[in-house]
Scaffold this motif. Sequence first.
Motif, PDB file in Angstrom:
ATOM      1  N   GLN A   1       0.825  -1.211   0.000  1.00  0.00           N
ATOM      2  CA  GLN A   1       0.000   0.000   0.000  1.00  0.00           C
ATOM      3  C   GLN A   1       0.857   1.258   0.000  1.00  0.00           C
ATOM      4  N   SER A   8      -9.100  11.491  -4.750  1.00  0.00           N
ATOM      5  CA  SER A   8      -9.552  10.690  -3.621  1.00  0.00           C
ATOM      6  C   SER A   8      -9.413  11.437  -2.299  1.00  0.00           C
ATOM      7  N   LYS A  43     -12.574  12.959   0.061  1.00  0.00           N
ATOM      8  CA  LYS A  43     -12.744  12.499   1.436  1.00  0.00           C
ATOM      9  C   LYS A  43     -12.742  13.661   2.429  1.00  0.00           C
ATOM     10  N   THR A 103     -15.648   7.253  -9.419  1.00  0.00           N
ATOM     11  CA  THR A 103     -15.506   6.314  -8.302  1.00  0.00           C
ATOM     12  C   THR A 103     -14.536   6.851  -7.262  1.00  0.00           C
ATOM     13  N   LYS A 138      -8.315   4.669   3.452  1.00  0.00           N
ATOM     14  CA  LYS A 138      -8.717   3.388   4.023  1.00  0.00           C
ATOM     15  C   LYS A 138      -8.320   2.266   3.072  1.00  0.00           C
ATOM     16  N   SER A 139      -8.345   1.046   3.566  1.00  0.00           N
ATOM     17  CA  SER A 139      -7.825  -0.082   2.783  1.00  0.00           C
ATOM     18  C   SER A 139      -8.532  -0.250   1.447  1.00  0.00           C
ATOM     19  N   ASP A 140      -9.845   0.046   1.383  1.00  0.00           N
ATOM     20  CA  ASP A 140     -10.550  -0.147   0.119  1.00  0.00           C
ATOM     21  C   ASP A 140     -10.263   0.949  -0.897  1.00  0.00           C
ATOM     22  N   ASP A 141      -9.537   1.995  -0.494  1.00  0.00           N
ATOM     23  CA  ASP A 141      -9.168   3.045  -1.439  1.00  0.00           C
ATOM     24  C   ASP A 141      -8.110   2.575  -2.434  1.00  0.00           C
ATOM     25  N   ASP A 153      -8.175  -0.411  -3.991  1.00  0.00           N
ATOM     26  CA  ASP A 153      -8.675  -1.514  -4.810  1.00  0.00           C
ATOM     27  C   ASP A 153      -8.554  -1.256  -6.306  1.00  0.00           C
ATOM     28  N   ASN A 154      -8.896  -0.053  -6.762  1.00  0.00           N
ATOM     29  CA  ASN A 154      -8.968   0.231  -8.195  1.00  0.00           C
ATOM     30  C   ASN A 154      -7.885   1.166  -8.700  1.00  0.00           C
TER      31      ASN A 154
END
Length: 328
Positions: free
Chosen positions: A121, A166, A170, A190, A289-292, A294-295
């Motif tokens: 990450q 992003s 946020k 997204t 956060k961790s799901d940021d 993913d893409n």
Amino acid sequence: MFKGILINKDEQGYHAALQDIDDGVLPEGDVSVNVLYSTLNYKDGLAITGKAPVVRAFPMIPGIDLVGIVEQSNSKQFHVGDVVIQNGFGVGENHCGGLAQKARLKSEWLIPLPAAFTPKQSMIIGTAGYTAMLCVTALEKNGVLPDQGEILVTGANGGVGSFAISILAKLGYTVVASTGRMEEASYLKTLGASDIIHRDTLSNPGKPLAKERWAGVIDSVGSHTLVNACASTKYGGTVTACGLAQGMDFPASVAPFILRGITLAGIDSVMRPIADRKEAWQRLGEILKSDDFDNIAQEINLEQVIEAAGNLLNGQVRGRIVVNVQAN
């Protein structure tokens, strides 16, 4: 011996190749690192392809970012087994960098891996995300608040642009993304962009002053794009400049500065003091956060680096490229 990308320049010209590298190639430094991950940034692409004189000494291992485990240390700050991050300080330009399985570095260039992130990450973030955070901080320190209007992010599909969108979203900002790849609009939304504009609306010569629209700007493109962003920034707004994808030139007028009182803030991530780096990484840990992740990134290995560098410079890469240097 260890594997890595090595750049050489000789009578046959400039060439980069994946090869076995002798430990003697590594320069002096008080901390030796077993590299886990590196990245591909725009500057790495220039270094690997030779399209700009980024590399200052040969032979050179490129890679301005790395994360790895300390395997030998003569520094009181870091000990064997510590996981450390390296960004900038001329690494990958005049000091061998992260696109190899080993690195030898100066301890004053390193920071500990923040507890909020895994090694992978941290490299998805890399210089791009860290630079985006520096830009956002500059907007904040100059009084640009979420309720003051839209924030323009240029080069939106790139690494800096992706993280800037992003982070800003946020924090409650309304973000407009500028891109040449409108087919990526869903990706940008997204991330948090509220609107998408085509880069052609900014990339050609424009008027000294345009209609006021932006409360702030994060620009990684330079040239006419940066000029037009300044020309359409609201009274008292701030424009942060951190890149030159379109060019190094700045064919501008003083009008936005003396008639609208805007601020043009230069953002350097290479020689940034350690205190600023730690602050930026701490805030990234609080915001992301961790799901940021993913893409926003794709993972490759060392064998894929040279081809990917060309794709990056040709504008064919979305988000970030993280390099698993230990993978086969």
